[in-house]
Design a protein around this motif. Structure first.
Motif, PDB file in Angstrom:
ATOM      1  N   HIS A 143       0.829  -1.204   0.000  1.00  0.00           N
ATOM      2  CA  HIS A 143       0.000   0.000   0.000  1.00  0.00           C
ATOM      3  C   HIS A 143       0.867   1.261   0.000  1.00  0.00           C
ATOM      4  O   HIS A 143       0.532   2.256  -0.645  1.00  0.00           O
ATOM      5  CB  HIS A 143      -0.903  -0.023   1.234  1.00  0.00           C
ATOM      6  N   LYS A 144       2.015   1.189   0.680  1.00  0.00           N
ATOM      7  CA  LYS A 144       2.915   2.349   0.777  1.00  0.00           C
ATOM      8  C   LYS A 144       3.996   2.337  -0.303  1.00  0.00           C
ATOM      9  O   LYS A 144       4.858   3.215  -0.322  1.00  0.00           O
ATOM     10  CB  LYS A 144       3.583   2.366   2.159  1.00  0.00           C
ATOM     11  N   GLY A 145       3.969   1.339  -1.204  1.00  0.00           N
ATOM     12  CA  GLY A 145       4.929   1.288  -2.297  1.00  0.00           C
ATOM     13  C   GLY A 145       6.331   0.899  -1.870  1.00  0.00           C
ATOM     14  O   GLY A 145       7.313   1.291  -2.503  1.00  0.00           O
ATOM     15  N   ARG A 146       6.450   0.101  -0.825  1.00  0.00           N
ATOM     16  CA  ARG A 146       7.764  -0.287  -0.306  1.00  0.00           C
ATOM     17  C   ARG A 146       8.235  -1.615  -0.899  1.00  0.00           C
ATOM     18  O   ARG A 146       7.417  -2.474  -1.228  1.00  0.00           O
ATOM     19  CB  ARG A 146       7.717  -0.391   1.223  1.00  0.00           C
ATOM     20  N   TYR A 149      11.960  -6.483   0.454  1.00  0.00           N
ATOM     21  CA  TYR A 149      13.209  -6.736   1.173  1.00  0.00           C
ATOM     22  C   TYR A 149      14.354  -6.112   0.400  1.00  0.00           C
ATOM     23  O   TYR A 149      14.342  -6.096  -0.833  1.00  0.00           O
ATOM     24  CB  TYR A 149      13.422  -8.249   1.308  1.00  0.00           C
ATOM     25  N   HIS A 150      15.336  -5.594   1.120  1.00  0.00           N
ATOM     26  CA  HIS A 150      16.565  -5.103   0.500  1.00  0.00           C
ATOM     27  C   HIS A 150      17.718  -5.470   1.427  1.00  0.00           C
ATOM     28  O   HIS A 150      17.821  -4.930   2.535  1.00  0.00           O
ATOM     29  CB  HIS A 150      16.510  -3.591   0.305  1.00  0.00           C
ATOM     30  N   ALA A 169      11.439   1.919   5.539  1.00  0.00           N
ATOM     31  CA  ALA A 169      12.224   0.732   5.206  1.00  0.00           C
ATOM     32  C   ALA A 169      11.375  -0.344   4.524  1.00  0.00           C
ATOM     33  O   ALA A 169      10.145  -0.350   4.616  1.00  0.00           O
ATOM     34  CB  ALA A 169      12.847   0.156   6.475  1.00  0.00           C
ATOM     35  N   PRO A 170      12.043  -1.305   3.850  1.00  0.00           N
ATOM     36  CA  PRO A 170      11.321  -2.437   3.246  1.00  0.00           C
ATOM     37  C   PRO A 170      10.545  -3.223   4.292  1.00  0.00           C
ATOM     38  O   PRO A 170      10.860  -3.189   5.492  1.00  0.00           O
ATOM     39  CB  PRO A 170      12.455  -3.282   2.645  1.00  0.00           C
TER      40      PRO A 170
END
Length: 229
Positions: A143-146, A149-150, A169-170
């Motif tokens: 929903h927040k465009g995240r 994982y990174h 953060a992811p």
């Protein structure tokens, strides 16, 4: 208007407002928190009307969707309860629950000040962990465009609510920054007991997620689950 009518009217009002919401903060989340709160309340000496209204209204205007305004929820809840001719002491008790229920960062003490708030906080946190908690975390991240994982973005244990509110953060970081921490922050014996299995399930999920992501590579140290308890 008696207490049962007030609770029923509030449930109908909240369902109308949050039906179909897609971030994991929908009516079904609120309903689960409501039912969990009733389950826990049976073992506690609490005002069940305050507990039910606090559970039903705890996300009525969440700061995450109101530009970080921490008083949006209490303000909107107060307006609704005044429209239902609820007494002032009841309104203030419910608004206090809304102020205290939220997680504000790893380094912030959010122990509630009333037995009713402790019950609602536990009920809300139960819905943040386990299988449903996993689904809600990724729904909110999407929903927040995240990113999911990174590996290069390590989790941060936020020391203040202001730091926590700014976090972008992811989604997987959220497990380390909040969800894995909740097991030891439940207020009631019932909440603590119910949290154990859900916590273990989340750890199994994250272990599998990282195994599939990295294959034979070793995940960065910040994402290793050294304590599976």
């Amino acid at each position: 208007m008696n207490s049962e009518e007030l609770v029923a009217n509030t449930a109908q009002h909240v369902e109308r407002l949050f039906a179909g919401e897609g971030s994991g903060h929908d009516w079904w989340h609120i309903r689960r928190v409501w039912q969990n709160a009733l389950l826990i309340a049976r073992q506690e000496k609490v005002d069940t009307t305050v507990v039910q209204l606090g559970a039903l209204l705890h996300d009525i205007a969440d700061w995450k969707f109101h530009h970080g305004d921490e008083e949006a929820g209490p303000r909107v809840a107060r307006e609704w309860l005044l429209s239902q001719s609820a007494p002032e002491p009841l309104i203030e008790n419910v608004c206090q629950i809304i102020r205290e229920v939220t997680f504000k960062g790893a380094g912030v003490d959010t122990t509630p000040s009333t037995p009713e708030a402790k019950v609602v906080q536990d009920a809300d946190r139960l819905d943040a962990i386990g299988a449903i908690g996993i689904g809600r975390a990724f729904a909110y991240g999407g929903h927040k465009g995240r990113e999911m994982y990174h590996p290069g973005q390590e989790p941060q244990l936020h020391a203040s609510f202001e730091e926590y509110k700014k976090n972008q953060a992811p989604t997987l970081n959220h497990f380390y920054e909040k969800l894995f921490l909740l097991k030891d922050r439940f207020n009631t014996a019932t909440g603590q007991q119910l949290a154990q299995e859900r916590h273990a399930y989340m750890q199994q999920f994250v272990h599998q997620f990282l195994s599939e992501w990295h294959g034979e590579e070793v995940p960065p140290a910040a994402f290793r689950l050294s304590d599976p308890s």
